[in-house]
Design an enzyme around this catalytic site. Sequence first.
Site, PDB file in Angstrom:
ATOM      1  CG  ASP A   6      -4.128   2.512  11.439  1.00 62.06           C
ATOM      2  OD1 ASP A   6      -5.115   3.182  11.827  1.00 62.06           O
ATOM      3  OD2 ASP A   6      -4.202   1.676  10.518  1.00 62.06           O
ATOM      4  NE  ARG A  55      -2.798   1.276   3.528  1.00 62.61           N
ATOM      5  CZ  ARG A  55      -3.768   1.546   4.425  1.00 62.61           C
ATOM      6  NH1 ARG A  55      -4.993   1.845   4.017  1.00 62.61           N
ATOM      7  NH2 ARG A  55      -3.511   1.503   5.710  1.00 62.61           N
TER       8      ARG A  55
END
Length: 547
Positions: free
Chosen positions: A463, A183
């Site tokens: 996160d 990603r």
Amino acid sequence: MVAVQQLAAPQTPPMSAQPQTFQPALPTLTAQAPGQDALLTPEALAFLAELHHHFEPSRRQLLDARRQRQVAFDAGALPDFRADTAAIRADDWKVGTIPTALLRRQAEITGPVDPKMVINALNSGADCYMADFEDSTAPTWGNLIEGQLALHDAIAGTLEFTSDAGKTYRLRPESERAVLIVRPRGWHLDEKHVRMDGAAMSASLFDFGLFCFHNARALAVKDRGPYFYLPKLQSMEEAALWDRAMAFAEEALGLPHGQLKVTVLVETLPAAFEMDEILHALRDRIVGLNCGRWDYIFSYIKTLRGHHDRVLPERSQVTMTQPFLKAYSELLIKTCHRRGAFAMGGMAAQIPISNDAEANARALERVSADKLREAKAGHDGTWVAHPALIPIARDAFATVVTGDNQLDVLREDVEVSAADLLRPSIGTITHAGFDGNVEVCVRYLAAWLDGNGCVPIHHLMEDAATAEIARTQLWQWLHHGSLHLDDGTPLDFALLERALIGLPSRLRAANIPGINRIDDAIALLHDLTYADTLADFLTLPAYAQLP
């Protein structure tokens, strides 16, 4: 430490063979990190320069279109399905063939790109590992270079890591490793250490381009892609820009069209109204969409920040059973399976509670129930943040799925309107929920500013996406001016100040990650929360403070 070695430059066609009017100047690098000379060779820099030259103008135009769209939402408009793309939604078409390596994705693990994590994730027993340069990695220059080197060595099978305590981590045989999916960072982010014509390069093109240049051909030979997860798209035009960039990379690196495969994270509210269109824009290379639930909640708050009737309750109450999230999940399944693409489920952020067996059992039961819900709804697989959750995810899907996936589950019973995707949530805001948001923001920002983008807080792996929910909720609650906690306490800035007063001493006593950046984190949260306009991303102002 991870070993630094000289990387062999891929044999690529000369850049002059590409359609262009001139050869762009090489980027200027403004930082140094161990191993970067092995990565940022003249040939690699020339490839990055080509990507910048061809696609940066379109990226800037699309980011401006985002800003204009948000102005309309702030003025009272609501997202809706596009009239100009109705034919795409109505027509019968399918995406391209899904590679054999991606046919089974029932349990995927995600995490940052440091060498230890890369080894552990590839060895975890998951079907796939999403190596995350986006929400799980604080993008210091050292972290980015270390991550690119780690992925290159992992693909070569040579990656090893020895901890400070002397423990050595090695990769399992290739047949036992998870399939790698990378990603890159989103279109909205810049890479300030790589400058073209005096301006920062797109972080997306930097992460993607450097990885492709050094690894695409090796992965193609192994029939392993390369494969990518694309984050934070808001429109089919943004998806089409990725398609053009990938087609350009394929031609430049001598790969067939469609060799690069992608899964798109539907983690913005505008993208939920363009699922068909995004699949269509990437139809030669897309294999699925993913319910990026945490970023999606963050985007719901941000997009509808000016709408007083759509304020969300505290995060713990915004579960996938809320009507607007259930509609989003089911629409994604129906849309994907109609087009022959996977519908991936969302993240389980829990991590084991080692010192409380009863609490750990309750947390794992919630994970199992959530994964079973996803399987029964028709999802083809799901995400976890910790290897201990992989068996739980597998068991949940095994009770429902008899093969590799559920592409045959068409969900023709699902009918989702724009109103369904926008439906307000029912719930409350408690003292604990408010104070929890403040603590998560401060602790995550402190760790992020210290170079750590993935932080365990109260047995959840936080996160950037989960920190963004906490940060935007605080802003929204405080700026609407007439909200109260469930006990009647006014939601005002005095409440925020009280939550912050005792936090530094308590966190220092706990010796949390990033302890030396606590004051910086509090100052940044203070500025973001008091600002008259909600900042698009907390990582944008925070990035200025990273080396």
